[in-house]
Design a protein around this motif. Structure first.
Motif: not given
Length: 333
Positions: A124-140
């Motif tokens: 259940s994790i990969p896409m929601v986990g990576l999306t959240s990580w890349q949006a909140l940590k990397e981009r924002a």
């Protein structure tokens, strides 16, 4: 092997089970016996053809992006995994799918499964986990003490992103329906807006980051809750020219995406905030870091419903209703 496929793009994609050849390995790939596949809204969008200019599939194509399973074979150049390892991964944007008995996974996209969780939970994790990580940590570049608004907190992205933002030390606001207020509060949301009673744009002020997860005019309304210098990272569009350039798309698509995002970018600039569109990418190293958070129970999977392999088509139809609290998963083995 058995796989859930679609045969064409459009209103009648002919989604159903088919016998397909077991994939062959490249030197940097793993052959994985799939035990569970997590579903995401984009899995229903891909067969419509809306992402045809961006995502490349050879038809008929296997559906699904997320998986968890056991490595049964490794390519000659693979060094981080061996036969028998339990892994999880996202195959999104790789031209292949996960709702199948076996899947090929690039070594760079895979991470070891946290030992404390089962295959269904981890899938259940990969896409929601990576999306959240890349949006909140990397981009924002979300920092401790900052304020982030994560709409639709009870959905697949929302349930993960709330927990990740709290792990980063941020203050989190979300909106949801009356019946889900307790759920999002239990995940760590500091301010919960019942959208049936209040409008978020009339309640929230002075936010640093907005995660765009709701279609319609919610993105434009979000501009008003941001402080100067704030950021909107949208997962649902409009697509922008920067995205087209990053994917080396042709001039016409760059122009079209620029037109699509012109209004929101203009509105954002007037308020001295920035807008960008994020398209998640597979990343095994980030999944490994997420796996550590799962292993230590700092983040927990939220699963709405589990379907059998034979019910995979019905699982996609259920997801399309938009009522799931957390994730929908297909248990394949």
């Amino acid at each position: 092997m058995k796989a859930l496929t679609f045969k064409r793009y459009g209103k009648s994609p002919e989604i159903g089970f088919a016998e397909v050849a077991r994939p062959t390995l490249k030197p940097d790939e793993l052959l994985v016996e799939v035990h569970a596949a997590g579903l995401n809204p984009i899995d229903n969008m891909i067969p419509t053809g809306i992402f045809k200019p961006v995502l490349k599939f050879q038809l008929p194509a296997t559906l699904g992006s997320d998986l968890a399973g056991i490595v049964t074979e490794v390519g000659s150049r693979v060094t981080r995994f061996k036969k028998g390892d339990a892994i999880f991964a996202s195959l999104f944007d790789l031209g292949t799918g996960s709702i199948a008995e076996f899947a090929v996974v690039p070594e760079s996209a895979a991470a070891l499964k946290p030992v404390n969780l089962g295959f269904v939970q981890v899938a259940s994790i990969p896409m929601v986990g990576l999306t959240s990580w890349q949006a909140l940590k990397e981009r924002a570049n979300l920092q401790a003490g900052q304020k982030v608004f994560i709409p639709a907190g009870s959905g697949g992205i929302g349930t993960f992103a709330i927990q990740l933002a709290k792990h980063f030390g941020a203050k989190v606001a979300t909106n949801t329906s009356t019946g889900n207020v307790q759920l999002v509060s239990s995940l760590g949301a500091d301010e919960v807006i019942d959208y049936k009673k209040q409008e978020f744009e009339k309640v929230l002020r002075g936010y640093d980051v907005v995660l765009g997860t709701i279609r319609g005019d919610a993105i434009e309304k979000s501009i008003g809750i941001l402080k100067p210098g704030g950021k909107i990272v949208s997962l649902i569009g409009p697509l922008d020219a920067a995205f087209a350039r990053a994917r080396r798309l042709n001039f016409i698509l760059r122009f079209v995406f620029g037109l699509m995002s012109r209004k929101i970018i203009r509105l954002a600039r007037k308020r001295n905030v920035t807008y960008s569109f994020l398209f998640v990418r597979p990343d095994g190293s980030q999944l490994s870091e997420i796996g550590e958070l799962l292993k230590s129970d700092r983040i927990r999977p939220v699963i709405d419903k589990v379907f059998s392999f034979e019910q995979a088509k019905e699982a996609l139809e259920y997801l399309a209703l938009g009522r799931a609290k957390g994730k929908v998963v297909v248990k394949i083995r």
